[in-house]
Design a protein around this motif. Sequence first.
Motif, PDB file in Angstrom:
ATOM      1  N   PRO A  32       0.748  -1.274  -0.141  1.00  0.00           N
ATOM      2  CA  PRO A  32      -0.069  -0.101   0.074  1.00  0.00           C
ATOM      3  C   PRO A  32       0.752   1.218  -0.116  1.00  0.00           C
ATOM      4  N   PRO A  33       0.522   2.406  -0.766  1.00  0.00           N
ATOM      5  CA  PRO A  33       1.415   3.573  -1.045  1.00  0.00           C
ATOM      6  C   PRO A  33       1.636   4.169   0.244  1.00  0.00           C
ATOM      7  N   GLU A  34       0.619   4.202   1.170  1.00  0.00           N
ATOM      8  CA  GLU A  34       0.646   4.939   2.436  1.00  0.00           C
ATOM      9  C   GLU A  34       1.853   4.274   3.184  1.00  0.00           C
ATOM     10  N   MET A  35       2.310   3.080   3.017  1.00  0.00           N
ATOM     11  CA  MET A  35       3.047   2.611   3.924  1.00  0.00           C
ATOM     12  C   MET A  35       4.534   3.086   3.373  1.00  0.00           C
ATOM     13  N   GLY A  36       4.887   3.800   2.226  1.00  0.00           N
ATOM     14  CA  GLY A  36       5.757   4.290   1.690  1.00  0.00           C
ATOM     15  C   GLY A  36       7.105   3.528   1.683  1.00  0.00           C
ATOM     16  N   LEU A  37       7.016   2.130   1.414  1.00  0.00           N
ATOM     17  CA  LEU A  37       7.910   1.187   1.178  1.00  0.00           C
ATOM     18  C   LEU A  37       9.016   1.495   0.311  1.00  0.00           C
ATOM     19  N   LYS A  38      10.383   1.228   0.870  1.00  0.00           N
ATOM     20  CA  LYS A  38      11.414   1.573  -0.281  1.00  0.00           C
ATOM     21  C   LYS A  38      12.340   0.407   0.184  1.00  0.00           C
ATOM     22  N   VAL A  39      12.937  -0.308  -0.785  1.00  0.00           N
ATOM     23  CA  VAL A  39      14.011  -1.259  -0.815  1.00  0.00           C
ATOM     24  C   VAL A  39      15.140  -0.493  -0.399  1.00  0.00           C
ATOM     25  N   VAL A  40      15.804  -0.675   0.545  1.00  0.00           N
ATOM     26  CA  VAL A  40      17.104   0.149   0.937  1.00  0.00           C
ATOM     27  C   VAL A  40      18.270  -0.633   0.269  1.00  0.00           C
ATOM     28  N   ARG A  41      18.131  -2.061   0.410  1.00  0.00           N
ATOM     29  CA  ARG A  41      19.403  -2.809   0.049  1.00  0.00           C
ATOM     30  C   ARG A  41      19.026  -4.234  -0.290  1.00  0.00           C
ATOM     31  N   CYS A  42      19.467  -4.760  -1.234  1.00  0.00           N
ATOM     32  CA  CYS A  42      19.593  -6.304  -1.557  1.00  0.00           C
ATOM     33  C   CYS A  42      20.495  -6.798  -2.038  1.00  0.00           C
ATOM     34  N   THR A  43      20.976  -8.137  -1.253  1.00  0.00           N
ATOM     35  CA  THR A  43      22.477  -8.429  -1.296  1.00  0.00           C
ATOM     36  C   THR A  43      22.509  -9.176  -2.641  1.00  0.00           C
ATOM     37  N   THR A  44      21.655  -9.553  -3.532  1.00  0.00           N
ATOM     38  CA  THR A  44      21.764 -10.041  -4.645  1.00  0.00           C
ATOM     39  C   THR A  44      21.130  -9.323  -5.872  1.00  0.00           C
ATOM     40  N   GLY A  45      21.487  -8.074  -5.765  1.00  0.00           N
ATOM     41  CA  GLY A  45      20.713  -7.140  -6.815  1.00  0.00           C
ATOM     42  C   GLY A  45      19.228  -7.240  -6.902  1.00  0.00           C
ATOM     43  N   ARG A  46      18.598  -7.506  -7.803  1.00  0.00           N
ATOM     44  CA  ARG A  46      17.078  -7.365  -7.805  1.00  0.00           C
ATOM     45  C   ARG A  46      16.426  -8.994  -7.664  1.00  0.00           C
ATOM     46  N   GLN A  47      17.032 -10.004  -7.801  1.00  0.00           N
ATOM     47  CA  GLN A  47      16.744 -11.249  -8.010  1.00  0.00           C
ATOM     48  C   GLN A  47      16.939 -12.026  -6.795  1.00  0.00           C
TER      49      GLN A  47
END
Length: 146
Positions: A32-47
């Motif tokens: 939900p957009p109101e949560m303002g979720l952001k991926v800060v870091r992922c150790t394997t890129g996108r996958q």
Amino acid sequence: MRRFSHAFAVDAPIDRVWAFYTDIGHLEIITPPEMGLKVVRCTTGRQLAEGTEVWLEGNLVVKSRWHSRITRLQPYVYVDEMLEGRFRVWKHTHSFEKAGSGTKVIDEIEYELQYGPLGKMLEGYAEKQLAKIFAHRKDATIKALR
């Protein structure tokens, strides 16, 4: 320990749904957009892969950070477990099953809130919030995979 389950069908082939859900970017699309979720870091890129660690931030009542690890990943099932965040325990199993020409998406969560007795008093509220979040995830997934 509490359990929450949610399932729905999407009119898309299982391989397409799997590819969508194992790309970390899906979280910013289906949350939900109101949560303002952001991926800060992922150790394997996108996958996502078994062992991937992910750091997220967003609004869970107040601004929160979340660190999780993919502890199991095999075709059509993966598990993420929280290492740090608002929950004392969070284990989320994502399963995908063929359903005719479409796919059934199944989310099963085992969780326990922090804060001892206070957390116990907030379990009903947490359950309602999870139901709202996962209803949105269903609609957003169906829209994204049209």
